[in-house]
Scaffold this motif. Structure first.
Motif: not given
Length: 329
Positions: A195-201, A257-259, A262-265, A268-275
């Motif tokens: 979540x921190x990654x998706x929000x740019x932290x 759930x696999x790692x 979780x990351x794909x979820x 999808x929910x954040x709308x951010x395709x983070x590295x």
């Protein structure tokens, strides 16, 4: 009569305090604020800053507030940190729990609910693990919690004390009303980091191991929403108050759930395709840690209501945004 919550300023503890207050309970929180936050404690609760191993302080709290049950969260919980600082973990999780128990037994407190962990099982297999599985923890963290379980069982056999120990699997998510969530800086939990990654932290996230014997090669974990977890504690409290026997229960959904799932979820929910960066396995990571959780349903009547990865992710992301707004203020 009141309930004492140790570590009530922490992630799970703060949710527990909210649930108890919502249920109309009188609540006292004891927290040294080493990792918790004063602002995270519901204002309806009485707050005492102090150490759980301070016998005099615990005795005064019990007497002043007529404590009849204790829910013990105060602990250190980071597995790699426990490997680097084993004596610190045995002090925080085992020695201090022993001191707390001694004070409570002396004061005649009859009910104790303990925050344990699936780490007591160690390197489990692919199949869901039951409470009667072989206990072979591989970290000082897991051993420190198992030692506390043993102390509880021995104390309950010797004194008029009954307990429930709840072995948590992977706790995640946040209060659906946005009142509490995971707030620790530098946390290592997968969903928090994602979540921190998706929000740019964070610039990206690292996945350790893609060659496990699982459907997509990454580790499987049983993620339980924190609100369902604290509901299990309320069920345990009801059980003990009704004269129920001491017991140990897994707290998980029985599904992994696999790692990567979780990351794909989160993406999808954040709308951010983070590295995402892929690295070799870390030593000591089991391929799968999934609970067999039928005992808690049968004996305590636990009925989770948020057994859904998108729900867990949405509440975690919402809290992360609220935390940003709080810090900005």
């Amino acid at each position: 009569m009141a309930v004492l919550v140790t570590g009530g300023g922490g992630y799970i503890g703060s949710h527990m305090v909210l649930a108890l207050v919502d249920a109309g309970e009188r609540v006292v929180v004891l927290d040294d604020l080493s990792t918790g936050f004063r602002w995270a404690v519901a204002p309806e609760a009485v707050f005492v800053e102090g150490d759980v191993s301070d016998a005099g302080l615990v005795s005064r709290i019990v007497a002043e507030h007529a404590i009849e049950a204790v829910i013990h969260f105060a602990a250190r919980i980071v597995v790699p940190e426990s490997v680097a600082d084993p004596l610190g973990y045995y002090l925080a999780n085992t020695v201090k729990t022993r001191a707390l128990l001694a004070a409570l037994v002396a004061a005649g407190v009859p009910h104790f609910i303990f925050s344990s962990t699936a780490a007591v099982y160690g390197m489990v297999g692919i199949e869901p693990v039951a409470e009667d599985a072989v206990l072979a923890p591989i970290s000082p963290y897991g051993r420190s919690k198992l030692m506390s379980e043993w102390m509880l069982a021995d104390a309950a056999a010797a004194f008029p004390l009954r307990f429930v120990a709840l072995r948590y699997f992977n706790v995640a998510g946040a209060d659906p009303a946005g009142r509490a969530g995971q707030s620790t800086a530098g946390a290592t939990h997968l969903l928090k980091v994602a979540c921190e990654t998706a929000l740019g932290k964070r610039p990206g996230i690292e996945v350790f191991g893609t060659d496990y014997p699982t459907p997509d090669g990454t580790c499987l974990r049983d993620y339980i929403h924190v609100s369902d977890l604290v509901a299990a504690h309320l069920d345990a409290l009801t059980h003990l108050r009704a004269g129920g026997a001491s017991g140990i229960y897994n707290c998980g959904y029985g599904r992994g759930y696999s790692v990567l799932e979780v990351l794909e979820s989160v993406k999808a929910i954040s709308g951010v395709d983070f590295p995402v960066r892929y690295s070799p396995r870390r030593p000591g990571d089991p391929a799968a840690v999934v609970a067999r959780a039928d005992r808690i349903r049968a004996e305590l009547g636990w009925r989770p209501t948020r057994d859904d990865l998108p729900t867990i992710v949405r509440t975690a992301l919402d809290w992360e945004r609220r935390l940003d707004a709080r810090r900005a203020r």
